[in-house]
Enzyme design. Structure first.
Site, mmCIF file in Angstrom:
data_model
loop_
_atom_site.group_PDB
_atom_site.id
_atom_site.type_symbol
_atom_site.label_atom_id
_atom_site.label_comp_id
_atom_site.label_asym_id
_atom_site.label_seq_id
_atom_site.Cartn_x
_atom_site.Cartn_y
_atom_site.Cartn_z
ATOM 1 N N ASP A 16 19.432 37.061 86.119
ATOM 2 C CA ASP A 16 19.417 38.331 85.407
ATOM 3 C C ASP A 16 19.352 38.007 83.913
ATOM 4 O O ASP A 16 19.738 36.910 83.485
ATOM 5 C CB ASP A 16 20.700 39.104 85.731
ATOM 6 C CG ASP A 16 20.876 40.317 84.862
ATOM 7 O OD1 ASP A 16 19.995 41.192 84.877
ATOM 8 O OD2 ASP A 16 21.892 40.386 84.143
ATOM 9 N N ALA A 17 18.875 38.947 83.121
ATOM 10 C CA ALA A 17 18.718 38.682 81.684
ATOM 11 C C ALA A 17 19.906 39.171 80.852
ATOM 12 O O ALA A 17 20.665 38.377 80.297
ATOM 13 C CB ALA A 17 17.426 39.311 81.172
ATOM 14 N N TYR A 18 20.096 40.485 80.778
ATOM 15 C CA TYR A 18 21.054 41.070 79.840
ATOM 16 C C TYR A 18 22.481 40.996 80.373
ATOM 17 O O TYR A 18 22.799 41.547 81.412
ATOM 18 C CB TYR A 18 20.658 42.516 79.515
ATOM 19 C CG TYR A 18 19.284 42.585 78.905
ATOM 20 C CD1 TYR A 18 19.048 42.092 77.628
ATOM 21 C CD2 TYR A 18 18.201 43.092 79.621
ATOM 22 C CE1 TYR A 18 17.781 42.125 77.065
ATOM 23 C CE2 TYR A 18 16.931 43.134 79.066
ATOM 24 C CZ TYR A 18 16.723 42.645 77.790
ATOM 25 O OH TYR A 18 15.464 42.665 77.247
ATOM 26 N N ARG A 47 25.844 50.232 76.876
ATOM 27 C CA ARG A 47 25.543 49.477 78.092
ATOM 28 C C ARG A 47 25.799 50.320 79.336
ATOM 29 O O ARG A 47 24.986 50.324 80.279
ATOM 30 C CB ARG A 47 26.390 48.207 78.132
ATOM 31 C CG ARG A 47 26.220 47.360 79.385
ATOM 32 C CD ARG A 47 24.806 46.852 79.554
ATOM 33 N NE ARG A 47 24.727 45.872 80.626
ATOM 34 C CZ ARG A 47 23.585 45.378 81.095
ATOM 35 N NH1 ARG A 47 22.423 45.785 80.583
ATOM 36 N NH2 ARG A 47 23.586 44.471 82.060
ATOM 37 N N SER A 124 14.518 40.858 85.784
ATOM 38 C CA SER A 124 15.261 41.779 84.922
ATOM 39 C C SER A 124 14.697 43.194 84.950
ATOM 40 O O SER A 124 13.491 43.400 85.160
ATOM 41 C CB SER A 124 15.226 41.250 83.479
ATOM 42 O OG SER A 124 15.785 42.175 82.577
ATOM 43 N N ASN A 125 15.582 44.149 84.676
ATOM 44 C CA ASN A 125 15.154 45.521 84.424
ATOM 45 C C ASN A 125 14.338 45.630 83.142
ATOM 46 O O ASN A 125 13.632 46.618 82.937
ATOM 47 C CB ASN A 125 16.375 46.438 84.275
ATOM 48 C CG ASN A 125 16.970 46.870 85.604
ATOM 49 O OD1 ASN A 125 16.336 46.777 86.643
ATOM 50 N ND2 ASN A 125 18.205 47.344 85.569
#
Length: 231
Positions: A16-18, A47, A124-125
Site C-alpha cells: 500500500d502507498a499512503y 485522512r 494503491s487507491n
C-alpha cells in the site's frame, strides 16, 4: 495474529502507498506555521474523510480519481476545523500531498527486497499522477517494478478487483504475493482475497474484526526482510 514463522513461497512484495510507504502526516506538518496546533487534528480528519469517501464512492459505483477524493476530504476538514478556505492553504496542502516523504525504513527495505530477487510493487487507491510524483519525489522509481493504481479498475479498496489487479499485472498468484499495508482493513481484505499479508501496524491500532487474517503483524517494514529470508 502475529506470525512466528517466516513467509514461504513468496515471489512478489506488494505495498500500500499512503500510510505504509508515504507519511501522509507530512503535508499538514509542513504547514504548522499556519495550522499551529490544528496540524494534528487536520491530518486525522483529512485522512478519515479521504478513506470514508473512497469507501462510499466504491459502494455507490461513483468512481472519481483519488485526487478529487483527497481534495473533497480536505475541503471538509478545513471547514470543520474553521481553517482558511481562501484557496491558498488548500493549494499548499494539496501540492505537499503530491510529494510526501517516505517513512525512514522504506528505501532500505525496498532495496534489500530487490537485491534478494523479489518483484516489488505499489497497489494503491492513489491516482497515477499522484503516485508518479510521490515515487519520483522520494527516489523510489528504481526500487519498484510496478506502480499500480485503482484507476485501472475504477473502484477503490477493498473491492476484490483491486487486489486481482496485482495478480493480473504481476503474473503472480495471490498466494505467492506478500502484501503489506498499515491500514488494518486493507490488510484483512487482501488476506481474505488470498494474498499473504503482513499488517504493518505503525500506529499501534487495535486489530479489526473483519474477514481475513494477516499472517504477520509488524510495527515497521524493517521487520519484513527477515520474514522473507532477505535479512
Amino acid at each position: 495474529m502475529t506470525g512466528s514463522l517466516p513467509f514461504s513461497g513468496i515471489r512478489a512484495c506488494v505495498f500500500d502507498a499512503y500510510g505504509t510507504l508515504f507519511d501522509f502526516a507530512g503535508a499538514a506538518s509542513a504547514c504548522v506555521d499556519v495550522l499551529g496546533d490544528k496540524a494534528g487534528p487536520l491530518t486525522v480528519l483529512w485522512r478519515d474523510k479521504q478513506l470514508q469517501y473512497s469507501w462510499l464512492r466504491g459502494l455507490q459505483g461513483r468512481y472519481v480519481p483519488f485526487w478529487q477524493v483527497t481534495g473533497d476530504a480536505l475541503d471538509y476538514a478545513l471547514e470543520t476545523l474553521g481553517l482558511p478556505q481562501d484557496g491558498v492553504l488548500r493549494d499548499r496542502l494539496m501540492n505537499l500531498y503530491r510529494t510526501l516523504g517516505t517513512f525512514p525504513d522504506v528505501p532500505d527495505v525496498l532495496r534489500r527486497l530487490k537485491q534478494a530477487g523479489f518483484v516489488t510493487a505499489i497497489l494503491s487507491n492513489g491516482s497515477p499522477d499522484m503516485l508518479r510524483d510521490a515515487v519520483e519525489g522520494a527516489g523510489l522509481d528504481k526500487l519498484l517494478d510496478h506502480v499500480l493504481s485503482v484507476e485501472e479498475v475504477r473502484s477503490f479498496k477493498p473491492d476484490a478487483r483491486v487486489y486481482q489487479l496485482a495478480v493480473t499485472r504481476l503474473g503472480v498468484p495471490a498466494e505467492a504475493i506478500a502484501f503489506q499495508s498499515s491500514n488494518a482493513w486493507d490488510a484483512h481484505a487482501a488476506s481474505a482475497f488470498g494474498m499473504r499479508v503482513a499488517w504493518c501496524n505503525r500506529y499501534g491500532q487495535r486489530r479489526e474484526r473483519l474477514p481475513g487474517a494477516p499472517e504477520h503483524e509488524i510495527r515497521s517494514l524493517a521487520e519484513l526482510p527477515a520474514l522473507l529470508g532477505a535479512a
